[in-house]
Design an enzyme around this catalytic site. Structure first.
Site, PDB file in Angstrom:
ATOM      1  N   ASP A 138     -73.522  39.270 -38.787  1.00 44.40           N
ATOM      2  CA  ASP A 138     -74.237  39.163 -37.516  1.00 44.40           C
ATOM      3  C   ASP A 138     -73.273  38.649 -36.451  1.00 44.40           C
ATOM      4  OD1 ASP A 138     -76.338  39.249 -35.734  1.00 44.40           O
ATOM      5  OD2 ASP A 138     -77.091  37.271 -36.274  1.00 44.40           O
ATOM      6  N   HIS A 145     -76.486  36.104 -23.344  1.00 44.12           N
ATOM      7  CA  HIS A 145     -77.278  35.458 -24.387  1.00 44.12           C
ATOM      8  C   HIS A 145     -76.620  34.145 -24.823  1.00 44.12           C
ATOM      9  CE1 HIS A 145     -79.758  34.928 -27.967  1.00 44.12           C
ATOM     10  NE2 HIS A 145     -78.666  34.853 -28.703  1.00 44.12           N
ATOM     11  N   GLU A 210     -84.809  39.029 -31.941  1.00 42.25           N
ATOM     12  CA  GLU A 210     -83.562  39.254 -31.202  1.00 42.25           C
ATOM     13  C   GLU A 210     -83.335  40.748 -31.088  1.00 42.25           C
ATOM     14  OE1 GLU A 210     -80.360  36.896 -32.953  1.00 42.25           O
ATOM     15  OE2 GLU A 210     -80.989  35.175 -31.738  1.00 42.25           O
ATOM     16  N   GLU A 212     -81.173  43.697 -30.818  1.00 45.70           N
ATOM     17  CA  GLU A 212     -79.773  43.990 -31.158  1.00 45.70           C
ATOM     18  C   GLU A 212     -79.620  45.450 -31.555  1.00 45.70           C
ATOM     19  OE1 GLU A 212     -77.826  41.271 -33.806  1.00 45.70           O
ATOM     20  OE2 GLU A 212     -79.031  39.542 -33.164  1.00 45.70           O
ATOM     21  N   ASP A 244     -83.081  40.866 -35.275  1.00 42.41           N
ATOM     22  CA  ASP A 244     -82.576  39.722 -36.041  1.00 42.41           C
ATOM     23  C   ASP A 244     -83.542  38.545 -35.830  1.00 42.41           C
ATOM     24  OD1 ASP A 244     -80.907  37.972 -37.412  1.00 42.41           O
ATOM     25  OD2 ASP A 244     -79.722  37.506 -35.627  1.00 42.41           O
ATOM     26  N   ARG A 248     -86.272  29.410 -34.501  1.00 40.44           N
ATOM     27  CA  ARG A 248     -85.457  28.564 -33.611  1.00 40.44           C
ATOM     28  C   ARG A 248     -85.481  27.088 -33.991  1.00 40.44           C
ATOM     29  NH1 ARG A 248     -82.304  32.416 -31.871  1.00 40.44           N
ATOM     30  NH2 ARG A 248     -83.398  34.012 -30.660  1.00 40.44           N
ATOM     31  N   GLN A 251     -83.305  26.704 -36.997  1.00 37.19           N
ATOM     32  CA  GLN A 251     -81.924  26.917 -36.547  1.00 37.19           C
ATOM     33  C   GLN A 251     -81.358  25.673 -35.853  1.00 37.19           C
ATOM     34  OE1 GLN A 251     -81.645  30.320 -33.935  1.00 37.19           O
ATOM     35  NE2 GLN A 251     -79.443  30.131 -33.618  1.00 37.19           N
ATOM     36  N   LYS A 264     -82.243  32.649 -40.201  1.00 37.43           N
ATOM     37  CA  LYS A 264     -82.047  34.072 -39.929  1.00 37.43           C
ATOM     38  C   LYS A 264     -82.179  34.933 -41.177  1.00 37.43           C
ATOM     39  CE  LYS A 264     -79.936  33.567 -35.697  1.00 37.43           C
ATOM     40  NZ  LYS A 264     -80.116  34.408 -34.506  1.00 37.43           N
ATOM     41  N   THR A 268     -84.740  40.791 -41.555  1.00 39.99           N
ATOM     42  CA  THR A 268     -84.043  41.529 -40.496  1.00 39.99           C
ATOM     43  C   THR A 268     -84.602  42.946 -40.560  1.00 39.99           C
ATOM     44  OG1 THR A 268     -82.040  40.219 -40.852  1.00 39.99           O
ATOM     45  CG2 THR A 268     -81.787  42.270 -39.618  1.00 39.99           C
ATOM     46  N   GLU A 384     -84.939  32.789 -24.538  1.00 38.33           N
ATOM     47  CA  GLU A 384     -84.377  32.911 -23.193  1.00 38.33           C
ATOM     48  C   GLU A 384     -85.464  33.207 -22.166  1.00 38.33           C
ATOM     49  OE1 GLU A 384     -80.703  35.462 -23.016  1.00 38.33           O
ATOM     50  OE2 GLU A 384     -81.226  35.675 -25.117  1.00 38.33           O
TER      51      GLU A 384
HETATM   52 MN    MN Z   1     -78.572  37.664 -33.809  1.00 42.59          MN
END
Ligand code: MN
Length: 438
Positions: A138, A145, A210, A212, A244, A248, A251, A264, A268, A384
């Site tokens: 990853d 970001h 996320e 991606e 992904d 939070r 994390q 994470k 996925t 975000e």
């Molecule tokens: Mn990611």
């Protein structure tokens, strides 16, 4: 680097009528690969190519004897239950197969009658992860970001000094990667409640997505032998969408000093279709680095990468709550951005990954990192968009979100369009959050 050729001609039309409909993700200029079978059947999974709203069963087409020359062995590999062996063949074989598919699917193709029986409607199939993924990495390549999230975790020091010198990444888990349609239970883990100093073990309270792109490795490299930047794309098979999912709160507690771990690795989600690097050739753009920023070290620098290293790919994230499903209301678009904003190109990611001698293998997968753009509405994650959960997103219908709730589905979409080229799309990448298990 792939050149524009006859397979990209914008005026090509297919005898599969749905491929010619304006706005279709899978016109004849796209020709992405997936692994599929009839939904709910016990058939073997096998390789297919998308054309309009159909899947062409490559194995059935191969048995009908329509592939000649270099395309024939490539078709045989593309027909198998995972695309690893096709990926291992390299760009010349991939290109031969694409050209053969393009010619046999055009309006004037003599193979048309033989191929009609090799089509299956996409709405009647199910997909699986298209390759055996040996290793998943990853990356973290959006400066927007990294700055937005860094500011939340470290207000005084948002962007680490290494970010502008190398494509940041960490080794992730391949075991929990699943194809679009994935439904997973809200993860549990250690979190530190606000105002406290010790963690508790509890279901995640700040679950996020996320936005991606997934980057599929084609041919590998030998252990100890790095791949030069200008050869990097010859080792890339194509791109897909990748969510992904991120916890939070887990994390925030676990990520120092070695980076994310369980925050994470619970799920996925990837889209089933791999858009080949050759299909993406018309949508390249210049890769730039602002004059005031550090310029790349020599192994991450080349004229070709400067001129064509970036890809102009529109990307979007949508949220569909269970209340929206119950009332048959449309999903809410959370954000939209473009992959051209990535601070590092896909070629630089691969070249850097191998620069220490690490070997990549066919079917390895890289996540691009959350692709946020410069604007506030271009943020690729809820952390975000809501400034760390402080500003809820209004979804209409009296609903709002700071983070994801049980029953929420996140849908990612992407497409490319440019004057003088056909519009091609990525299909969708959908995943749904189930309640935590007891
Ligand atoms: Mn990611």
């Amino acid at each position: 680097m792939n050149k524009i050729n006859e397979t990209h001609a914008p005026d090509l039309r297919s005898w599969v009528g749905s491929a010619n409909v304006a706005g279709c993700d899978f016109p004849i200029q796209n020709l992405p690969f997936a692994v599929f079978r009839r939904r709910g059947s016990s058939e073997h999974f096998r390789g297919g190519v998308a054309i309009g709203d159909q899947v062409l069963d490559i194995g059935a087409a191969h048995q009908a004897g329509v592939f000649q020359g270099e395309a024939a062995p490539a078709a045989a590999h593309a027909a198998s239950s995972s695309l690893n062996s096709l990926m291992a063949m390299g760009p010349r074989a991939w290109s031969a197969l694409r050209l053969a598919l393009s010619r046999m699917l055009r309006t004037d193709s003599p193979e048309q009658e033989q191929l009609r029986n090799c089509l299956i409607a996409q709405e009647q199939v199910e997909y699986t992860v298209p390759a055996r993924i040996g290793d998943y990495t990853d990356m973290y390549t959006s400066v927007y970001h990294a700055t937005n999230v860094g500011r939340l975790f470290r207000p005084d020091n948002p962007l680490m000094p290494n970010f502008k010198w190398l494509p940041i990444g960490y080794h992730g888990r391949a075991s929990s990667i699943a194809v679009s349609g994935q439904r997973f239970h809200r993860p549990k883990g250690q979190i530190v409640p606000p105002g406290e100093s010790s963690p508790i073990f509890t279901p995640c309270r700040r679950l996020d997505y996320e936005l991606e792109l997934g980057i599929w490795v084609g041919t590998g490299n030998t252990l100890g032998k790095s791949v030069p930047l200008d050869e990097a794309e010859r080792h890339l098979f194509g791109l897909c969408l990748l969510n992904d999912w991120s916890a939070r709160d887990i994390q925030a507690w676990e990520y120092q000093p070695l980076g994310p771990f369980l925050a994470k690795s619970f799920a996925t989600t990837i889209s089933p279709w791999i858009i080949t690097m050759e299909a993406l050739a018309p949508y390249r753009s210049a890769w730039t680095r602002e004059a005031g920023d550090p310029q790349p070290l020599a192994y991450l620098e080349s004229t070709g990468n400067r001129e064509f290293g970036a890809f102009d790919i529109c990307i979007e994230a949508w949220l569909e709550t269970s209340a929206m499903r119950e009332t048959e209301s449309a999903a809410h678009r959370l954000s939209h951005s473009n992959f051209k904003h990535s601070y590092w190109s896909v070629a630089q990611m691969l070249a850097h990954h191998t620069s220490g001698g690490c070997n990549l293998n066919p079917g390895d997968l890289l996540g691009s990192g959350t692709q946020s753009g410069p604007g506030e509405s271009e943020a690729g994650a809820l952390i975000e968009l809501t400034q760390g959960g402080k500003l809820p997103v209004d979804l209409g219908l009296g609903q709002s979100r700071t983070f994801l709730e049980d029953g929420d589905a996140v849908i990612l979409r992407a497409w490319c369009e440019r004057e003088g080229a056909a519009r091609i799309g990525f299909g969708e990448c959908r995943g749904e959050v189930l309640p935590a298990l007891d």
